[in-house]
Scaffold this motif. Structure first.
Motif, short mmCIF file in Angstrom:
data_model
loop_
_atom_site.label_atom_id
_atom_site.label_comp_id
_atom_site.label_asym_id
_atom_site.label_seq_id
_atom_site.Cartn_x
_atom_site.Cartn_y
_atom_site.Cartn_z
N VAL A 1 0.86 -1.18 0.00
CA VAL A 1 0.00 0.00 0.00
C VAL A 1 0.90 1.24 0.00
CG1 VAL A 1 -1.82 1.27 1.19
CG2 VAL A 1 -1.77 -1.23 1.32
N VAL A 2 0.52 2.26 -0.77
CA VAL A 2 1.34 3.45 -0.90
C VAL A 2 0.58 4.65 -0.37
CG1 VAL A 2 2.61 4.95 -2.49
CG2 VAL A 2 2.40 2.49 -2.99
N VAL A 3 1.23 5.42 0.51
CA VAL A 3 0.73 6.72 0.94
C VAL A 3 1.58 7.75 0.19
CG1 VAL A 3 0.41 8.32 2.86
CG2 VAL A 3 0.01 5.87 3.19
N LEU A 4 0.94 8.57 -0.64
CA LEU A 4 1.67 9.37 -1.62
C LEU A 4 1.33 10.85 -1.53
CD1 LEU A 4 3.51 9.43 -4.18
CD2 LEU A 4 1.46 8.91 -5.52
N ASP A 5 2.36 11.66 -1.35
CA ASP A 5 2.18 13.11 -1.42
C ASP A 5 2.11 13.52 -2.90
OD1 ASP A 5 1.96 15.74 -0.68
OD2 ASP A 5 4.09 16.00 -0.20
N VAL A 6 1.59 14.70 -3.16
CA VAL A 6 1.48 15.17 -4.54
C VAL A 6 2.53 16.24 -4.84
CG1 VAL A 6 0.00 16.43 -6.15
CG2 VAL A 6 -0.97 14.63 -4.72
N ARG A 7 2.76 17.14 -3.91
CA ARG A 7 3.64 18.28 -4.15
C ARG A 7 5.06 18.01 -3.63
NH1 ARG A 7 2.98 24.55 -2.99
NH2 ARG A 7 5.02 25.02 -2.08
N ARG A 8 6.03 18.39 -4.43
CA ARG A 8 7.43 18.39 -3.97
C ARG A 8 7.85 19.81 -3.73
NH1 ARG A 8 11.24 15.58 -7.94
NH2 ARG A 8 10.86 17.48 -9.16
N ASP A 9 8.30 20.09 -2.52
CA ASP A 9 8.71 21.45 -2.18
C ASP A 9 10.00 21.83 -2.88
OD1 ASP A 9 6.53 21.76 -0.48
OD2 ASP A 9 7.61 20.92 1.24
N ALA A 10 10.22 23.12 -3.01
CA ALA A 10 11.43 23.62 -3.66
C ALA A 10 12.65 23.36 -2.78
CB ALA A 10 11.30 25.11 -3.94
N THR A 11 13.78 23.07 -3.41
CA THR A 11 15.06 22.93 -2.72
C THR A 11 16.08 23.82 -3.42
OG1 THR A 11 15.90 21.13 -4.11
CG2 THR A 11 14.48 20.51 -2.25
N ASN A 12 17.32 23.75 -2.94
CA ASN A 12 18.37 24.54 -3.59
C ASN A 12 18.63 24.06 -5.01
OD1 ASN A 12 18.71 26.07 -1.29
ND2 ASN A 12 20.32 24.72 -0.45
N LEU A 13 18.27 22.79 -5.28
CA LEU A 13 18.57 22.21 -6.58
C LEU A 13 17.36 22.06 -7.48
CD1 LEU A 13 21.02 19.37 -5.41
CD2 LEU A 13 21.61 21.63 -6.32
N THR A 14 16.17 22.02 -6.89
CA THR A 14 14.97 21.77 -7.71
C THR A 14 13.87 22.76 -7.36
OG1 THR A 14 14.13 20.19 -6.08
CG2 THR A 14 15.45 19.30 -7.90
N PRO A 15 13.08 23.16 -8.36
CA PRO A 15 11.95 24.06 -8.09
C PRO A 15 10.78 23.28 -7.51
CG PRO A 15 12.00 23.50 -10.40
CD PRO A 15 13.21 22.85 -9.79
N VAL A 16 9.78 23.99 -7.02
CA VAL A 16 8.58 23.34 -6.53
C VAL A 16 7.88 22.61 -7.68
CG1 VAL A 16 7.13 25.37 -6.91
CG2 VAL A 16 6.46 23.68 -5.21
N ASP A 17 7.29 21.46 -7.39
CA ASP A 17 6.59 20.67 -8.40
C ASP A 17 5.27 20.19 -7.80
OD1 ASP A 17 5.62 18.86 -10.25
OD2 ASP A 17 7.59 18.01 -10.71
N GLU A 18 4.17 20.72 -8.31
CA GLU A 18 2.86 20.37 -7.76
C GLU A 18 2.21 19.17 -8.47
OE1 GLU A 18 0.38 23.83 -7.78
OE2 GLU A 18 1.45 24.76 -6.10
N THR A 19 2.95 18.51 -9.34
CA THR A 19 2.39 17.37 -10.08
C THR A 19 3.20 16.09 -9.93
OG1 THR A 19 3.60 17.88 -12.12
CG2 THR A 19 1.46 18.94 -11.82
N VAL A 20 4.32 16.14 -9.22
CA VAL A 20 5.21 14.98 -9.20
C VAL A 20 4.51 13.74 -8.63
CG1 VAL A 20 6.22 15.62 -6.97
CG2 VAL A 20 7.49 14.14 -8.55
N GLY A 21 3.72 13.93 -7.57
CA GLY A 21 3.03 12.77 -6.99
C GLY A 21 2.01 12.17 -7.94
N HIS A 22 1.32 13.04 -8.66
CA HIS A 22 0.34 12.57 -9.64
C HIS A 22 1.05 11.79 -10.75
CE1 HIS A 22 -3.64 13.66 -11.88
NE2 HIS A 22 -3.52 12.38 -11.63
N THR A 23 2.22 12.28 -11.15
CA THR A 23 3.01 11.58 -12.17
C THR A 23 3.45 10.21 -11.67
OG1 THR A 23 3.80 13.68 -13.09
CG2 THR A 23 5.08 11.70 -13.60
N VAL A 24 3.89 10.14 -10.44
CA VAL A 24 4.29 8.86 -9.85
C VAL A 24 3.12 7.89 -9.82
CG1 VAL A 24 5.00 7.74 -7.69
CG2 VAL A 24 6.21 9.77 -8.50
N PHE A 25 1.95 8.39 -9.47
CA PHE A 25 0.75 7.54 -9.45
C PHE A 25 0.49 6.93 -10.83
CE2 PHE A 25 -3.90 7.42 -10.29
CZ PHE A 25 -4.23 6.36 -9.47
#
Length: 361
Positions: A59-83
């Motif tokens: 069973v997977v508990v999955l967030d949708v948004r990836r917060d911004a870091t020094n190396l990557t910008p915020v991504d509000e679709t990454v979890g949906h893409t993983v799904f």
């Protein structure tokens, strides 16, 4: 339940929130004597997907948004893409746990895909339990293990020892047909043993092939329902010019149904049950409602032949599984091939038998 430990994977790039979710799930299931869980965390979405793809979680508990870091910008679709990638790779129930539930709410399919907001952390254990008790994960695992066992045993005990006989003069790759035939026969036997009266066991929904077959349930552009009666061999050998179809009208318009609705008498119910709902001989054959298919009555008197183009214009909704498709063809064959003969006079027979029994007394 099954004595196994269910592996729950939390994919969330926020370590603190992931840890809170892990603690919530573990604490609740410690009070549940029937289900054991093991909860792990992965903060990298790609690595989390790979764990799921490789069968490392149930069973997977999955967030949708990836917060911004020094190396990557915020991504509000990454979890949906993983799904979506999980859906392509393997089956695993997914619980979206996100601050952006509106981004994925259209994916909800209870109890296999749930959507919870970050403020609903206390609902996570119930969503996990619903996914587990759906039995989907262990059912698929049982089938996969059974398939592997059948193929492995047949390779070692039959194909391997007699390899030259099976491959003499042919491409060794053709042994795949031998394995498929073996597997199909064993799975078919297992299926017959587990048949129930539930309508879902009567249909393959949607059809598993684009090639039509006897027992395919079709919906015409005008909304009428039809069922294929042409034998499978004609389709496989592509030697048909016309395809024979039987009209399937809705049960609610059938005379015997209307007679029963009007009276609700046991006599009318008996006629409906014998002549329509349970009939394996005669003019009518009942198809129970399932998904988009309403309660239908096939009328073997109302048949027509259509061209391949007309068949192509119809929507193939479902297929009758074996042995229901074969039973329909047998019923149609008996109905169309029946021969009418005059009935004997039962009163004459009765008089003769009474006379004979009196003479022998």
């Amino acid at each position: 339940m099954t004595g196994k430990t269910w592996r729950v994977l939390i994919i969330d790039d926020n370590p603190q929130m992931a840890a809170d979710a892990q603690r919530e799930i573990v604490d609740v299931f410690e009070q549940n004597p029937d289900i054991d869980v093991e909860v792990s965390i992965e903060t990298d979405f790609e690595k989390g997907f790979n764990i799921v793809k490789d069968g490392g979680s149930d069973v997977v508990v999955l967030d949708v948004r990836r917060d911004a870091t020094n190396l990557t910008p915020v991504d509000e679709t990454v979890g949906h893409t993983v799904f979506r990638e999980i859906r392509e790779a393997r089956f695993a129930p997914v619980i979206f746990w996100t601050a952006l539930p509106e981004k994925v709410e259209e994916e909800a399919i209870a109890p296999l895909v749930a959507v919870l907001g970050k403020g609903d952390i206390e609902k996570l254990p119930a969503a996990v339990e619903a996914a587990i008790t759906s039995r989907t994960v262990d059912t698929i695992a049982d089938i996969e293990n059974h398939v592997t066992s059948v193929l492995t045993k047949h390779m070692w005990t039959e194909l391997g020892p007699h390899w030259s006989e099976y491959t003499d003069g042919v491409d060794p790759a053709t042994v795949a047909q031998v394995l498929i035939s073996r597997l199909a026969r064993i799975l078919d036997e297992d299926r017959e043993h587990s048949f129930t009266a539930h309508p879902s066991h009567r249909y393959i929904y949607p059809p598993a092939s684009d090639m039509r077959a006897p027992g395919d349930v079709l919906r015409a552009p005008d909304g009428d329902w039809w069922v294929v009666l042409t034998p499978a061999c004609d389709f496989e050998q592509k030697k048909f010019e016309l395809v024979l179809l039987a009209r399937a009208g809705q049960l609610k318009t059938h005379k015997k149904y209307l007679d029963w609705v009007a009276t609700k008498s046991s006599g009318k119910w008996g006629e409906l049950r014998k002549d329509v709902l349970m009939a394996t001989q005669g003019r009518y054959h009942y198809l129970p409602a399932f998904r988009d298919i309403p309660d239908l009555v096939i009328d073997l008197e109302n048949v027509r032949s259509v061209t391949a183009d007309a068949l192509e214009a119809m929507d193939a909704v479902a297929s009758l599984v074996s042995p229901f498709s074969e039973a329909l063809l047998v019923q149609h064959s008996h109905f169309r091939g029946r021969i009418g003969v005059p009935d004997l006079d039962p009163e004459l027979i009765k008089e003769r038998l009474e006379s004979a029994s009196s003479a022998s007394a």
